[in-house]
Design an enzyme around this catalytic site. Sequence first.
Site, short mmCIF file in Angstrom:
data_model
loop_
_atom_site.label_atom_id
_atom_site.label_comp_id
_atom_site.label_asym_id
_atom_site.label_seq_id
_atom_site.Cartn_x
_atom_site.Cartn_y
_atom_site.Cartn_z
N ASN A 401 -1.63 50.93 19.32
CA ASN A 401 -0.63 49.91 18.59
C ASN A 401 0.66 50.56 18.32
O ASN A 401 0.71 51.34 17.47
CB ASN A 401 -1.49 49.34 17.47
CG ASN A 401 -0.53 48.59 16.45
OD1 ASN A 401 -0.51 47.27 16.81
ND2 ASN A 401 -0.01 48.90 15.47
N GLU A 402 1.67 50.14 18.87
CA GLU A 402 3.20 50.02 18.28
C GLU A 402 3.34 51.85 18.49
O GLU A 402 4.22 52.25 17.38
CB GLU A 402 3.35 49.60 17.36
CG GLU A 402 3.25 48.20 17.03
CD GLU A 402 3.53 47.54 15.82
OE1 GLU A 402 4.02 48.14 14.79
OE2 GLU A 402 3.76 46.27 15.59
N ASP A 403 3.02 52.71 19.32
CA ASP A 403 3.24 53.96 19.42
C ASP A 403 4.46 54.27 20.29
O ASP A 403 4.95 55.25 20.31
CB ASP A 403 2.01 54.78 20.10
CG ASP A 403 0.83 54.82 19.03
OD1 ASP A 403 1.24 54.35 17.95
OD2 ASP A 403 -0.04 55.55 19.49
N HIS A 466 5.30 41.94 20.06
CA HIS A 466 4.90 41.94 18.65
C HIS A 466 6.42 41.21 18.19
O HIS A 466 7.24 41.90 18.15
CB HIS A 466 4.58 43.21 18.15
CG HIS A 466 3.31 43.78 18.51
ND1 HIS A 466 2.78 45.08 17.89
CD2 HIS A 466 2.49 43.39 19.28
CE1 HIS A 466 1.51 45.18 18.64
NE2 HIS A 466 1.28 44.46 19.41
#
Length: 832
Positions: A401-403, A466
Amino acid sequence: MRHGLMLDPFVDMNELEVSWVAEQTWHYRITFTASADRRGPGAKVDLVFEGLDTLATVTLNGEVILESDNMFVEHRVSIGELLIDETANTLKIVFEPARRRGLELVKTHPDHNFIVHQTEVSRGPVRKAQYHWGWDWGPILLTCGPWKPVRLESYVNRIEDIRVDYDLRMSQGSPTVLEATIQAHVVDPAAAVEVELFRPGELTAALRDRKKSPHGAQSWLYTSSILGMENPPLWWPRGYGPQQSCKLRLRSIASDGSTVLAEEHQTLGFRKVELIQEKDQFGKSFYFRINGVDVFCGGSCWIPADSFLPRISPQRYRDWIELLAEGNQNMVRVWGGGIYESDAFYTACDELGILVWQDFMFACASYPVYPDFLSSVATEARQNIRRIRHHPSVFLWCGNNEDYQLERYHLEYNFDSDKDPESWLQSTFPARYIYEHLLPNIHPGSPWGDGSSTTLKVDRTVGDIHQWDLWNGEAKPWQLLPQMGGRFVSEFGMVAYPHTDTIQRFVADPRERYAGSQTMDFHNKAVTHERRLLAYVGENFRLAWAGTGAGARGSGLDGFAHLTQVLQADALGMGYKSWRRHWGREGGARWCGGVLAWQLNDCWPVVSWAVADYYLVKKPAYYAIKRALAPLVVGVTRKFHDWTTRPADALWKRNTGHVDQRKPLTDIEFDVWVSSLRLEPVKGMLVVRFISIRTGQEVKERMEREVEVQPNGCTEVLVGYKFDWGKAAAAAPEHFVIHASLWVDGAQVSTDTSWPDPLKYLDFSDRGLEVRHVRPGLVELSAEKPVKGIVFAERQGIKLSDNGFDLVPGDEPKRVQVEDTSDELTWTFVGR
């Protein structure tokens, strides 16, 4: 806490009072007896640790038997020789502080470019649930202990793993034949393995197979094939078909041909899943085809349901997934900062038809890649994939997630030119090695877009996004969401207060029960929430509507909570309905394949993005999603006149407050459409009405049109339709709502209402709202003038069929089913 030795960190500001727990070393100890019959001829005795949180040293009768540093890994230790017969055996587990070890590892590995952009850097190298370090919705509660069961097992033969590989053969778009291969990993030899596969109500296949191959010391693989199951029962996502399943029973048989040495069962659901990524006129698609049918995925993101994981019972998991399903949602995304969830979670999803997008446990950081870390991650991934792979609900694995925060941290990433995983280890973004090499054949990250869109700077033409220019980023008005979508929106959201009954449970001091109190602010972890939430509320509502007089509502708590809830419901409803509009629009193109709200749930009682709070009490946004994801939905929106973020003045290059406030009355364009998830065309009647907010009368003749709604897509009815006051302009133009309703076979199946913006310019006095109790369990509402945001106060013990809705005069009376175990209903609406 159970013994009264510690304050409940969920109440008031007690989180700060228990922070010392994370700084200590904790010792867990138990004594047990082990009778001699546990070690009969050929028997083995193991201690199984299903999950240790996190840095643990285990001793049995004074001897170290295990050292563990990964919360997500199960351990099995042979202990037969260490047991003391018929006397007390002592098992001790010592847990080291996770934060301290994390800081030590950061210093030990200075070359691994540790970046953590939620909480602090110590979480990066520790394989522990990342949300325990706190998040922008959760407390800092660094737990430790055996978070899953520890059990003692004795056996002569053990089935360690079952793998079922299958292929659905398609004919004319429908699966007709199933071909399956079943592998059993058996510890210690058996003469044969017996496989039985049961489809509903009957035995489909039974095989006894002696084919085996070595699989390590005292370990064998048995392989069986089941070919040609015709017309197999299929598992479908919710709303598209039944969730049929088959039962698999596997036994290892002794040399006498009848003695069962070990037995395991699995429930299997057969389905064919395809991720469709094809170039089209908009870029590259991103949607899912299941059993040959294109499926629009509407749902929510999931975080752990408690800061203290052992408190989540199987029934509580079931309650959460039922809540999701009852809200017309068919997908849940297990977020990468939590845990690989309990089997009870996935079983509930299987049975209720909820698709599971499963993240690996990496979130908002650049993780290290030194050998010990990579080895631990590989074991973690292997074990958890094997544990849950038989669940038909689990359809997608995602690396993180969002790395991929490339621009923000100036990380090296040459997707097209650098395909050498070894070189990634030496780059400023070594974690790429994990997502694109160590964990192969997955969606590398969320968001991610084929190497071209890998950050929060979203590319709306490819991959998943996102969308955090709502609330975060540019904090755009929620009314702009129709222009902010993408090929698959896997996160977006808006913060709102929970209901006041929930607030009273976590704010013990009555003097702190007001909007913006110290305790209320403490229970809102969102960055700069004081500015952002007040800005969104102030842009859209009169602050006076929060209440200013004496009494409970006069404190501002009830009224302010209500305004935030209406705001959240309006924003999420707009996102879902407008992005779903792009499913099958423009000649059938799948412009948007799905929408997932951030977030479904909370891990403690808090002000957050959740659409249902920690106690499973639903906010109005939950119902807005439910209405937007119904099988057949009408939508209406009007041209948005932005009164807050106007473009910069060409001469002075700055925003100005000079705007013609008459335009919302005279420059009116609107769209009307119908979205369908049904797989067959539907004929209906569309009615569009224009109703004065001041008088409740229709300001212009209504529009009625027969429509044939195309299957599994969107049917545009009116696009850019210009409203002309015509003869009605004899009087001064006034504010009105546009109300659209869809009728099928004489019954109203869906409605939607478009309001002029901002609501704070409107007068909501004298609405003439009437709420009648038709009979026990049924409430009917009607109004003389348009009413915005009717919200019944919810709490544990009450269940409503709908909430947080608008009402217009002249429409069908609104009926709400009520299951209430306590007091009489109370309600409010905007401007009351």
